[in-house]
Write an enzyme that holds these catalytic residues in place. Structure first.
Site, PDB file in Angstrom:
ATOM      1  N   SER A 228       7.783   5.817   2.915  1.00  0.00           N
ATOM      2  CA  SER A 228       8.419   4.569   3.351  1.00  0.00           C
ATOM      3  C   SER A 228       9.462   4.179   2.318  1.00  0.00           C
ATOM      4  CB  SER A 228       7.366   3.462   3.462  1.00  0.00           C
ATOM      5  OG  SER A 228       7.965   2.190   3.619  1.00  0.00           O
TER       6      SER A 228
ATOM      7  N   TYR B  21      -0.348  -1.219   0.906  1.00  0.00           N
ATOM      8  CA  TYR B  21       0.477  -0.306   1.702  1.00  0.00           C
ATOM      9  C   TYR B  21       1.601   0.268   0.840  1.00  0.00           C
ATOM     10  CZ  TYR B  21       3.816   1.387   5.184  1.00  0.00           C
ATOM     11  OH  TYR B  21       4.695   2.165   5.896  1.00  0.00           O
TER      12      TYR B  21
END
Length: 252
Positions: free
Chosen positions: A139, A152
């Site tokens: 990400s 996350y």
């Protein structure tokens, strides 16, 4: 990597980026096997894409992953590519400890331990395949974390580091290791609102750019679309603090 003629196993292939990648590779002439927890969701995808296959797995469970890998190789011995896409993203309020801990542990198990466990299970098989590749999905938040999703962000930073280490250790083998780092994309990762957020990159645009990079840059080790470059290179450009404030909603 070779983008056609593969047998590709994609985790988290029932929705979002995983489904879109599965369908893109399917259109490019690959045998695609998607996986996820919910059989009904997987069946909906395979029904819409004749020839695609599906297997269920719980990416938080080590025994489930081991059995899944064995079943996948037995049913599809030509598997030469695995795409580690399965992931969850949850907002956390750390001052409410320990209430958020269960969600944090599930995030680590899914996003980090899952790919590590599945790689360990599949690597002996991949080493004996032609044109093998391992694709990880990290990400933009691997490079600039978002304050509201610390676990996350941490798992995606770890996936980036793991990908680098895995790539170096496999440098003398035929296995390619490629990291895909999405920006903020129109999916339901954080809920339905994200799928319609005009500030997020349209999913189709993201997939089209990813496939173009993979097709035209066969030796790429990282797939960074233009929308993600300000995050990926924030440290190099000296914009880390600024980007952190923007990503975390502290600055506009």
């Amino acid at each position: 990597m070779q983008t056609t003629g593969n047998t590709i196993l994609i985790t988290g292939g029932g929705s979002g980026i995983g489904r879109a990648l599965a369908e893109a590779f399917h259109r490019h002439g690959n045998q695609v096997i998607i996986s996820g927890r919910r059989r009904q969701t997987l069946d909906e995808v395979t029904s819409a894409n004749p020839g695609m296959a599906a297997l269920t797995v719980d990416m938080t469970d080590a025994d489930s992953i081991k059995a899944f890998a064995e079943e996948a190789v037995r049913a599809h011995p030509g598997i030469n590519v695995v795409i580690h896409n399965a992931g969850i993203m949850k907002q956390e309020t750390l001052t409410e400890a320990p209430d958020y801990l269960a969600a944090a542990e599930e995030t680590i198990a899914t996003n980090l331990l899952g790919p590590i466990r599945l790689t360990a299970a599949l690597l002996p098989h991949l080493l004996n395949q032609e044109n093998p590749a391992i694709l990880t999905v990290s990400s933009g938040l691997a490079f600039v974390p978002m304050a509201a999703t610390p676990t996350y962000s941490a798992t995606k930073a770890a996936i980036h580091s793991y990908s680098m280490g895995l790539r170096r250790q496999l440098v003398e083998t035929p296995v390619r290791v490629i990291e895909i780092a999405p920006p903020y994309v129109q999916t339901t990762l954080l809920g339905e609102h994200q799928a319609n957020d005009p500030t997020a990159m349209p999913l189709k645009d993201f997939i089209d750019e990813v496939m173009e990079i993979l097709t035209t840059q066969p030796n790429a080790e990282e797939v960074i679309v233009e929308r993600c470059k300000p995050l990926r290179y924030a440290a190099e450009s000296g914009n880390m603090d600024k980007m952190f404030e923007i990503v975390s909603g502290l600055r506009h």
